[in-house]
Scaffold this motif. Structure first.
Motif, PDB file in Angstrom:
ATOM      1  N   SER A 334     -40.234 -21.203   9.407  1.00  0.00           N
ATOM      2  CA  SER A 334     -41.326 -20.468  10.181  1.00  0.00           C
ATOM      3  C   SER A 334     -41.543 -20.879  11.590  1.00  0.00           C
ATOM      4  CB  SER A 334     -42.580 -20.122   9.400  1.00  0.00           C
ATOM      5  OG  SER A 334     -43.556 -19.708  10.298  1.00  0.00           O
ATOM      6  N   GLN A 398     -34.885 -16.781  16.042  1.00  0.00           N
ATOM      7  CA  GLN A 398     -33.672 -15.662  15.653  1.00  0.00           C
ATOM      8  C   GLN A 398     -32.254 -16.256  15.986  1.00  0.00           C
ATOM      9  OE1 GLN A 398     -34.659 -12.718  18.921  1.00  0.00           O
ATOM     10  NE2 GLN A 398     -34.587 -14.424  20.538  1.00  0.00           N
ATOM     11  N   ARG A 415     -30.411 -21.190  14.904  1.00  0.00           N
ATOM     12  CA  ARG A 415     -31.865 -20.514  14.507  1.00  0.00           C
ATOM     13  C   ARG A 415     -33.038 -21.780  14.947  1.00  0.00           C
ATOM     14  NH1 ARG A 415     -35.830 -20.017  10.792  1.00  0.00           N
ATOM     15  NH2 ARG A 415     -36.941 -17.860  10.563  1.00  0.00           N
ATOM     16  N   LYS A 446     -29.275 -10.789  14.064  1.00  0.00           N
ATOM     17  CA  LYS A 446     -30.220 -10.676  13.029  1.00  0.00           C
ATOM     18  C   LYS A 446     -30.306 -11.424  11.860  1.00  0.00           C
ATOM     19  CE  LYS A 446     -33.357  -7.219  11.079  1.00  0.00           C
ATOM     20  NZ  LYS A 446     -33.492  -7.607   9.623  1.00  0.00           N
ATOM     21  N   ASP A 448     -31.998 -12.890   8.293  1.00  0.00           N
ATOM     22  CA  ASP A 448     -33.094 -12.499   7.157  1.00  0.00           C
ATOM     23  C   ASP A 448     -33.103 -13.698   6.041  1.00  0.00           C
ATOM     24  OD1 ASP A 448     -33.964  -9.846   8.292  1.00  0.00           O
ATOM     25  OD2 ASP A 448     -32.164  -9.170   7.071  1.00  0.00           O
ATOM     26  N   VAL A 450     -33.399 -15.472   3.001  1.00  0.00           N
ATOM     27  CA  VAL A 450     -33.524 -14.708   1.779  1.00  0.00           C
ATOM     28  C   VAL A 450     -33.629 -15.864   0.573  1.00  0.00           C
ATOM     29  CG1 VAL A 450     -31.624 -13.007   2.519  1.00  0.00           C
ATOM     30  CG2 VAL A 450     -30.944 -15.483   1.455  1.00  0.00           C
ATOM     31  N   PHE A 461     -30.009 -17.898   4.920  1.00  0.00           N
ATOM     32  CA  PHE A 461     -30.010 -16.668   5.794  1.00  0.00           C
ATOM     33  C   PHE A 461     -29.118 -15.586   5.686  1.00  0.00           C
ATOM     34  CE2 PHE A 461     -32.313 -20.239   8.080  1.00  0.00           C
ATOM     35  CZ  PHE A 461     -33.459 -19.680   8.192  1.00  0.00           C
ATOM     36  N   GLN A 462     -29.282 -14.345   5.512  1.00  0.00           N
ATOM     37  CA  GLN A 462     -28.127 -13.393   5.707  1.00  0.00           C
ATOM     38  C   GLN A 462     -28.159 -12.460   7.013  1.00  0.00           C
ATOM     39  OE1 GLN A 462     -28.236 -10.378   1.973  1.00  0.00           O
ATOM     40  NE2 GLN A 462     -28.763  -9.072   3.548  1.00  0.00           N
ATOM     41  N   SER A 479     -22.129  -8.564   4.701  1.00  0.00           N
ATOM     42  CA  SER A 479     -23.452  -9.228   4.688  1.00  0.00           C
ATOM     43  C   SER A 479     -22.749 -11.035   4.423  1.00  0.00           C
ATOM     44  CB  SER A 479     -24.418  -8.904   3.675  1.00  0.00           C
ATOM     45  OG  SER A 479     -24.978  -7.921   3.982  1.00  0.00           O
TER      46      SER A 479
END
Length: 511
Positions: A334, A398, A415, A446, A448, A450, A461-462, A479
């Motif tokens: 995070s 991101q 990221r 983008k 995400d 996971v 991450f996806q 994906s």
């Protein structure tokens, strides 16, 4: 200390072989260990042992009438890196003979036989000497670990003497290493030497990214961070620590890889000298355990918040109060970092917060009020602080797509401070498939989250990618799961073949 001979020697070379090969290098680390133990315990016996060890070396060189830089390997860099403990010994004893010996080492550096670490500071580190016939012999002047160890010692000597040329030589060399050698994982070198490798990082490279080099790059940056307080050194440490360094360690910390490529397999290194381990198994932990002491650093004006690591940190305010800074965060999973200050009485001092160079978007709040800053610098917050005051930094993480090479370019995904990779253990197309990231106009992909801390992988991450297609019309995106580079390949076998750089299709229309 029990092994120290009557003349002061500590080492594993026979008397006839002393001063040769790695003998003085080994003595250097004995001295560093003794001095570190003295600093922790104030045990006078360990300081005495370090002095006797140094005295024996000085006397031995004098009696045999030999130059330090003509002994050992790599143009004397391995032997003359003893500069660091010799200078530290002077700062603890104030005995002039140690300062004189330190200055003599630097004088020998600049001789015709030396590595000329000051005179050639403006020369790229990969081009300072001709390519040697014997790669690991005396004439090899591009050896990365040993070179940086010498510069660590030179910075210690600068602190004592204030000679600007010493600091300038290190800063010039740092800039060249950063610009020409350091890859996206934060390290470099091939076959343990500088080779201008930053531009070659998309390729499969022989014996790439030695862990000794990785750890020493971190240590050199920490020296410069302590000395200057400049954010670029903290940025470099963060990049290397979370990627190259953690990527060389088994998840349980039981072993370290000697080399950590950006594609292929991550494998354990072979043993050296019949010891059952190699140098990187020793250097890896040294790099790992340097971070806690530099997460928060005291300054003359107050405190500097360098890294975003959960914990409780204490320092002394300008008026001598013991201040505690508590950090809560899940960084770098995070981007939300929260600090809380505890102090006996309110006091004015500065809190410097690092805004990472990679942070294109962020929010900094002080006592719930937003303040502006500039990425790649420290934001100074100088005001009155009392217990309960809070600072919050929200870094927007991101996916950023990095392109490198001529057409067809290869791409890598980062990221925040984390370099991502594909791993054969993860679902999706085969590991060498041609996949183009579906990014927006700003180059953002983008991603995400996971999974976290699952199956030996820290972060997964996806993202959406366009696969290779030979159809007339456009293909359909798929994906793809990426993981952090530190986790990629961490089974140390063929099950987890991985790659950072993703090949792209050649399009003649774009040539």
């Amino acid at each position: 200390m029990a092994t120290q001979t009557p003349d002061g020697y500590i080492g594993n070379y026979s008397e006839a072989s002393q001063l040769e090969q790695w003998d003085i290098w080994g003595r250097k680390y004995c001295m560093l260990g003794l001095l570190a133990y003295y600093d922790l315990t104030q045990d006078a016996k360990s300081l005495t042992a370090a002095r006797r060890l140094a005295d024996h070396l000085i006397q031995q060189l004098k009696e045999k009438n030999v130059l330090l830089v003509r002994k050992g390997n790599h143009r004397g860099m391995a032997t003359s890196s003893v500069l660091e403990p010799i200078t530290l010994l002077y700062t603890r004893t104030k005995e002039p003979k140690y300062l004189q010996f330190a200055e003599e080492i630097v004088r020998q550096w600049e001789s015709a036989d030396g590595p000329q670490l000051i005179a050639r500071a403006g020369v790229p580190v990969s081009e300072r000497f001709p390519k040697p016939q014997n790669w690991f012999g005396w004439e090899q002047g591009q050896k990365a670990y040993e070179m940086m160890s010498c510069y660590e010692g030179l910075l210690e000597l600068y602190r004592v003497t204030g000679k600007a040329s010493y600091r300038e030589a290190v800063e010039k060399t740092w800039q060249n290493i950063h610009d020409t050698e350091i890859n996206l994982a934060g390290s470099g070198s091939a076959v343990e030497c500088w080779f201008g490798g930053k531009k070659y990082q998309t390729m499969a490279i022989h014996h790439y990214q030695e862990t000794c080099v990785t750890a020493t790059w971190i240590k050199l940056n920490q020296q410069l961070l302590r000395l200057t307080g400049e954010a670029k050194y903290a940025d470099a440490i963060e990049q290397t620590y979370y990627n190259a360094l953690l990527g060389s360690m088994k998840p349980d910390g039981s072993d370290w890889a000697k080399y950590t490529p950006l594609m292929g397999q991550r494998l354990e290194g072979s043993e050296q000298c019949g010891m059952g381990l190699n140098c990187c198994v020793a250097s890896g932990p040294r790099g790992l355990f340097t971070l806690p002491s530099t997460v928060v650093m005291q300054s003359q004006q107050g405190v500097q918040l360098n890294f975003f690591v959960p914990g409780s940190y204490t320092f002394k305010s300008p008026k001598g109060q013991v201040v505690t800074v508590k950090c809560q965060t899940r960084y770098p999973v995070s981007g939300d970092i929260h600090w809380k200050i505890e102090i006996p009485q309110a006091e004015d001092f500065a809190v410097d917060v690092r805004i990472p160079e990679w942070a294109d978007s962020y929010q900094l709040l002080v006592k719930s009020q937003e303040v502006s800053g500039k990425k790649g610098t420290y934001k100074r917050l100088k005001q009155s602080w009392k217990s309960g005051d809070e600072i919050t930094l929200n870094l927007y993480l991101q996916g950023k797509v990095i392109q490198m090479g001529i057409e067809p370019q290869q791409v890598a995904i980062v990221r925040g401070p984390i370099l991502l990779a594909r791993d054969a253990r993860l679902p999706g197309p085969v590991i060498d498939a041609t996949l183009s990231p579906m990014m927006d106009k700003t180059g953002t992909l983008k991603l995400d989250l996971v999974k976290e801390n699952t199956d030996g992988i820290w972060m997964q991450f996806q993202g959406s990618f366009m696969p290779e297609s030979y159809k007339e019309g456009p293909g359909n995106p798929v994906s793809v799961i990426l993981c952090d580079y530190a986790s990629a390949g961490n089974t140390n076998d063929a099950r987890s073949r991985f790659r950072v750089w993703l090949p792209q299709l050649l399009n003649p229309q774009k040539l």
